[in-house]
Motif scaffolding. Sequence first.
Motif, PDB file in Angstrom:
ATOM      1  N   GLN A  19       0.851  -1.188   0.000  1.00 44.81           N
ATOM      2  CA  GLN A  19       0.000   0.000   0.000  1.00 44.81           C
ATOM      3  C   GLN A  19       0.888   1.241   0.000  1.00 44.81           C
ATOM      4  O   GLN A  19       1.975   1.244   0.600  1.00 44.81           O
ATOM      5  CB  GLN A  19      -0.882   0.025   1.235  1.00 44.81           C
ATOM      6  CG  GLN A  19      -1.968  -1.019   1.226  1.00 44.81           C
ATOM      7  CD  GLN A  19      -2.751  -0.980   2.517  1.00 44.81           C
ATOM      8  OE1 GLN A  19      -2.174  -1.144   3.578  1.00 44.81           O
ATOM      9  NE2 GLN A  19      -4.052  -0.761   2.416  1.00 44.81           N
ATOM     10  N   ARG A  20       0.401   2.294  -0.665  1.00 47.01           N
ATOM     11  CA  ARG A  20       1.106   3.579  -0.689  1.00 47.01           C
ATOM     12  C   ARG A  20       0.074   4.682  -0.513  1.00 47.01           C
ATOM     13  O   ARG A  20      -0.996   4.663  -1.114  1.00 47.01           O
ATOM     14  CB  ARG A  20       1.851   3.766  -2.002  1.00 47.01           C
ATOM     15  CG  ARG A  20       2.629   5.083  -2.052  1.00 47.01           C
ATOM     16  CD  ARG A  20       3.374   5.252  -3.330  1.00 47.01           C
ATOM     17  NE  ARG A  20       2.415   5.417  -4.423  1.00 47.01           N
ATOM     18  CZ  ARG A  20       2.746   5.523  -5.695  1.00 47.01           C
ATOM     19  NH1 ARG A  20       4.010   5.447  -6.060  1.00 47.01           N
ATOM     20  NH2 ARG A  20       1.823   5.679  -6.622  1.00 47.01           N
ATOM     21  N   SER A  21       0.425   5.669   0.314  1.00 48.03           N
ATOM     22  CA  SER A  21      -0.442   6.820   0.508  1.00 48.03           C
ATOM     23  C   SER A  21      -0.321   7.739  -0.703  1.00 48.03           C
ATOM     24  O   SER A  21       0.788   8.130  -1.086  1.00 48.03           O
ATOM     25  CB  SER A  21      -0.033   7.572   1.777  1.00 48.03           C
ATOM     26  OG  SER A  21      -0.700   8.810   1.843  1.00 48.03           O
ATOM     27  N   VAL A  28       3.287   1.484   3.001  1.00 44.80           N
ATOM     28  CA  VAL A  28       2.769   0.967   4.261  1.00 44.80           C
ATOM     29  C   VAL A  28       2.800  -0.561   4.228  1.00 44.80           C
ATOM     30  O   VAL A  28       2.348  -1.177   3.259  1.00 44.80           O
ATOM     31  CB  VAL A  28       1.317   1.446   4.480  1.00 44.80           C
ATOM     32  CG1 VAL A  28       0.718   0.836   5.718  1.00 44.80           C
ATOM     33  CG2 VAL A  28       1.246   2.965   4.517  1.00 44.80           C
ATOM     34  N   GLU A  35      -2.730   5.276   6.937  1.00 48.71           N
ATOM     35  CA  GLU A  35      -1.275   5.436   7.059  1.00 48.71           C
ATOM     36  C   GLU A  35      -0.914   5.753   8.507  1.00 48.71           C
ATOM     37  O   GLU A  35      -1.501   6.662   9.105  1.00 48.71           O
ATOM     38  CB  GLU A  35      -0.806   6.571   6.142  1.00 48.71           C
ATOM     39  CG  GLU A  35       0.677   6.813   6.226  1.00 48.71           C
ATOM     40  CD  GLU A  35       1.124   8.035   5.430  1.00 48.71           C
ATOM     41  OE1 GLU A  35       2.335   8.259   5.363  1.00 48.71           O
ATOM     42  OE2 GLU A  35       0.264   8.766   4.889  1.00 48.71           O
ATOM     43  N   THR A  41      -6.278   7.998   4.734  1.00 50.83           N
ATOM     44  CA  THR A  41      -6.963   6.792   4.263  1.00 50.83           C
ATOM     45  C   THR A  41      -6.929   6.669   2.738  1.00 50.83           C
ATOM     46  O   THR A  41      -7.677   5.885   2.158  1.00 50.83           O
ATOM     47  CB  THR A  41      -8.421   6.778   4.750  1.00 50.83           C
ATOM     48  OG1 THR A  41      -9.076   7.951   4.270  1.00 50.83           O
ATOM     49  CG2 THR A  41      -8.499   6.698   6.265  1.00 50.83           C
ATOM     50  N   LEU A  43      -4.985   5.185   0.710  1.00 50.79           N
ATOM     51  CA  LEU A  43      -4.016   4.149   0.373  1.00 50.79           C
ATOM     52  C   LEU A  43      -4.406   3.436  -0.918  1.00 50.79           C
ATOM     53  O   LEU A  43      -5.566   3.092  -1.130  1.00 50.79           O
ATOM     54  CB  LEU A  43      -3.892   3.141   1.512  1.00 50.79           C
ATOM     55  CG  LEU A  43      -3.459   3.725   2.856  1.00 50.79           C
ATOM     56  CD1 LEU A  43      -3.454   2.643   3.928  1.00 50.79           C
ATOM     57  CD2 LEU A  43      -2.101   4.392   2.758  1.00 50.79           C
ATOM     58  N   TRP A  45      -2.914   0.309  -3.850  1.00 54.16           N
ATOM     59  CA  TRP A  45      -2.046  -0.862  -3.973  1.00 54.16           C
ATOM     60  C   TRP A  45      -1.088  -0.659  -5.134  1.00 54.16           C
ATOM     61  O   TRP A  45      -1.499  -0.298  -6.238  1.00 54.16           O
ATOM     62  CB  TRP A  45      -2.878  -2.119  -4.187  1.00 54.16           C
ATOM     63  CG  TRP A  45      -3.642  -2.502  -2.967  1.00 54.16           C
ATOM     64  CD1 TRP A  45      -4.941  -2.213  -2.690  1.00 54.16           C
ATOM     65  CD2 TRP A  45      -3.139  -3.224  -1.844  1.00 54.16           C
ATOM     66  NE1 TRP A  45      -5.283  -2.717  -1.457  1.00 54.16           N
ATOM     67  CE2 TRP A  45      -4.197  -3.349  -0.915  1.00 54.16           C
ATOM     68  CE3 TRP A  45      -1.908  -3.782  -1.521  1.00 54.16           C
ATOM     69  CZ2 TRP A  45      -4.052  -4.003   0.304  1.00 54.16           C
ATOM     70  CZ3 TRP A  45      -1.765  -4.437  -0.313  1.00 54.16           C
ATOM     71  CH2 TRP A  45      -2.820  -4.546   0.587  1.00 54.16           C
TER      72      TRP A  45
END
Length: 118
Positions: A19-21, A28, A35, A41, A43, A45
């Motif tokens: 996951q990435r913000s 993450v 995060e 929220t 996030l 993929w």
Amino acid sequence: MKPDEEHRRHLAEGRFMLQRSRSSGAFVHPPRVAEPGSGATDLEWIQASGYGTVYSTTIVRQKPPATDYNVALVDLAEGPRMMSRVVGIAPAEVRIGMPVHACIVIEDDAPLVVFEPP
């Protein structure tokens, strides 16, 4: 779908995803709904590069006939640190600072990420 369920689904499909913000760009792991620190929220993929470096390692000794194995903390190229194993070499050969690459294996009918030397 809960983040951990989605993570397992990606692994079952042969993809190691993180996951990435969207707002901070921070990766993450383990999967979660927000995060850490910021609570963002947003996030998404992203396919992980699979590259990492062994941060620490230990050998878990087994009573024969079971074989010893290692448990390693791996710093992923994207930033997060994850617990896993290094496979393909003897547990005593795993070294701190060793470059490794992720692969997905099936154990006990479940996919999981392990690492191997390049």
